[in-house]
Design an enzyme around this catalytic site. Structure first.
Site, PDB file in Angstrom:
ATOM      1  N   GLY A   7       0.837  -1.191   0.000  1.00 28.88           N
ATOM      2  CA  GLY A   7       0.000   0.000   0.000  1.00 28.88           C
ATOM      3  C   GLY A   7       0.872   1.241   0.000  1.00 28.88           C
ATOM      4  N   LEU A   8       0.979   1.892  -1.162  1.00 22.16           N
ATOM      5  CA  LEU A   8       1.890   3.033  -1.308  1.00 22.16           C
ATOM      6  C   LEU A   8       1.129   4.315  -1.649  1.00 22.16           C
ATOM      7  CD1 LEU A   8       4.666   1.171  -3.332  1.00 22.16           C
ATOM      8  CD2 LEU A   8       4.667   1.687  -0.875  1.00 22.16           C
ATOM      9  N   ASN A  86      -5.948   1.756   9.617  1.00 21.04           N
ATOM     10  CA  ASN A  86      -6.878   2.149  10.684  1.00 21.04           C
ATOM     11  C   ASN A  86      -7.843   1.023  11.010  1.00 21.04           C
ATOM     12  OD1 ASN A  86      -5.898   4.769  11.152  1.00 21.04           O
ATOM     13  ND2 ASN A  86      -7.082   5.600   9.446  1.00 21.04           N
ATOM     14  N   SER A 112      -0.168   8.061  13.193  1.00 15.36           N
ATOM     15  CA  SER A 112      -0.707   9.407  13.043  1.00 15.36           C
ATOM     16  C   SER A 112       0.396  10.321  12.515  1.00 15.36           C
ATOM     17  CB  SER A 112      -1.222   9.930  14.390  1.00 15.36           C
ATOM     18  OG  SER A 112      -1.796  11.213  14.242  1.00 15.36           O
ATOM     19  N   LYS A 164      -4.949   4.391  19.059  1.00 12.22           N
ATOM     20  CA  LYS A 164      -5.140   5.293  17.912  1.00 12.22           C
ATOM     21  C   LYS A 164      -6.618   5.660  17.749  1.00 12.22           C
ATOM     22  CE  LYS A 164      -4.073   7.452  14.014  1.00 12.22           C
ATOM     23  NZ  LYS A 164      -5.080   7.198  13.034  1.00 12.22           N
ATOM     24  N   TYR A 172     -11.679  14.327  17.086  1.00 13.26           N
ATOM     25  CA  TYR A 172     -13.031  14.733  16.700  1.00 13.26           C
ATOM     26  C   TYR A 172     -13.524  15.856  17.611  1.00 13.26           C
ATOM     27  CZ  TYR A 172     -14.253  10.839  13.501  1.00 13.26           C
ATOM     28  OH  TYR A 172     -14.338   9.970  12.448  1.00 13.26           O
TER      29      TYR A 172
END
Length: 313
Positions: A7-8, A86, A112, A164, A172
């Site tokens: 995943g790039l 996530n 993060s 996380k 939020y």
């Protein structure tokens, strides 16, 4: 250290670049051949020397599950999989058990830092057994910001993504508070420099933060946010935070309200507000606005004819 990166995208690609700049050998795989070093997960595994470490940075849910499934078939006993996406912490626990059946280790790592991570480093929250985390420390040390902070081995498998998740829930609430303060200042007749007011808080106040810096940056680009629509998506972690709060009987009024505010932002014409308007018209005779935009008389308007309901028997 040698590591595979699956995943790039914006996060994975920048993480791979930061690792390369730190002297690590990264073999990257992505469905986009323009950014991929190899043509398949099998080729990625073949390029790595045992014991292997493969970092997965794909969307949570089915994409992560399919990637873990395939790696479980391709990797060997003693290899390691790190999920830096996530994912829900409950999924981490299942993935760890699935890979354990093949003798493959698993570490979950909440990340993060967003698009600024390449330059500033990434805050890392990891879950897993001590030996696996220590084995990956050269990678973690390169990815994290300089200094003491920015990394934690939070606990067992799932602890990293749980931490996380709570981090994002707090985010939020903080964003919602800044947003509401901005809206009130914009609505004021006496505050003439809203952007300057926020900027003045960046030094010497208890609400200074990187989020506040980014807020001012956004106002520099579009002072009154005229170019934006008031619509905010959620990644899923806010929902998981609220659900975890229910599971643990922990009250989270601020984070819950911030999540619901995002839901409300997606409604061009709120069904709930329709009912509120209808009820205000019924009990108070307040005027209502039709779908066409015209204002219709309420019971307290001149000429309105509303017969009171019968009392309940």
């Amino acid at each position: 250290m040698q590591i595979g990166m699956v995943g790039l995208g914006k996060m994975g690609g920048n993480m791979a670049e930061r690792l390369r700049r730190g002297g690590h050998e990264v073999v990257g795989y992505d469905r986009d051949p323009a950014v991929s070093d190899v043509s398949s997960l099998r080729e990625l595994v073949d390029r790595l020397q045992a014991p292997r470490a493969v970092w997965v940075m794909v969307p949570a849910g089915e994409p992560t599950q399919l990637t873990v499934n395939e790696l479980g078939e391709l990797l060997d006993e003693g290899d390691l999989v790190i999920d830096g996406g996530n994912s829900h912490y409950v999924d981490d626990q299942r993935h760890a058990e699935e890979l354990k059946a093949h003798g493959i280790g698993f570490v979950d790592c909440g990340v993060s830092g967003g698009v600024w991570g390449l330059q500033n480093g990434y805050a890392l929250m990891c879950g897993g057994d001590k030996a696996s985390v220590e084995r990956l420390m050269p990678v973690f040390e390169t990815l994290k910001p300089e200094g003491e902070d920015g990394f934690v081995h939070a606990g067992d498998v799932g602890a990293g993504h749980f931490a996380k998740m709570v981090h994002n829930g707090i985010e939020y609430g903080m964003m919602q508070a800044y947003a509401e303060g901005w809206e009130l200042l914009e609505a004021s007749d006496i505050v003439k420099d809203v952007r300057g007011s926020f900027s003045s808080w960046r030094t010497g106040t208890v609400i200074r933060s990187w989020l506040l810096d980014l807020l001012v940056r956004a106002l520099d680009d579009d002072e009154h946010l005229d170019e934006l629509k008031g619509y905010a998506q959620d990644s899923g972690e806010g929902r998981w935070t609220v659900q975890a709060a229910v599971d643990h009987a922990v009250p989270l009024p601020v984070i819950t309200a911030a999540l619901y505010a995002r839901f409300a932002s997606r409604q061009d014409d709120s069904p709930a507000m329709k009912m509120v308007a209808a009820l205000r018209n019924q009990f108070g005779g307040h005027a209502v606005t039709s779908a066409a935009g015209s204002t219709e008389k309420g019971a307290d308007s001149p000429g309105a004819d509303v017969t009171p309901p019968r009392e309940a028997q």
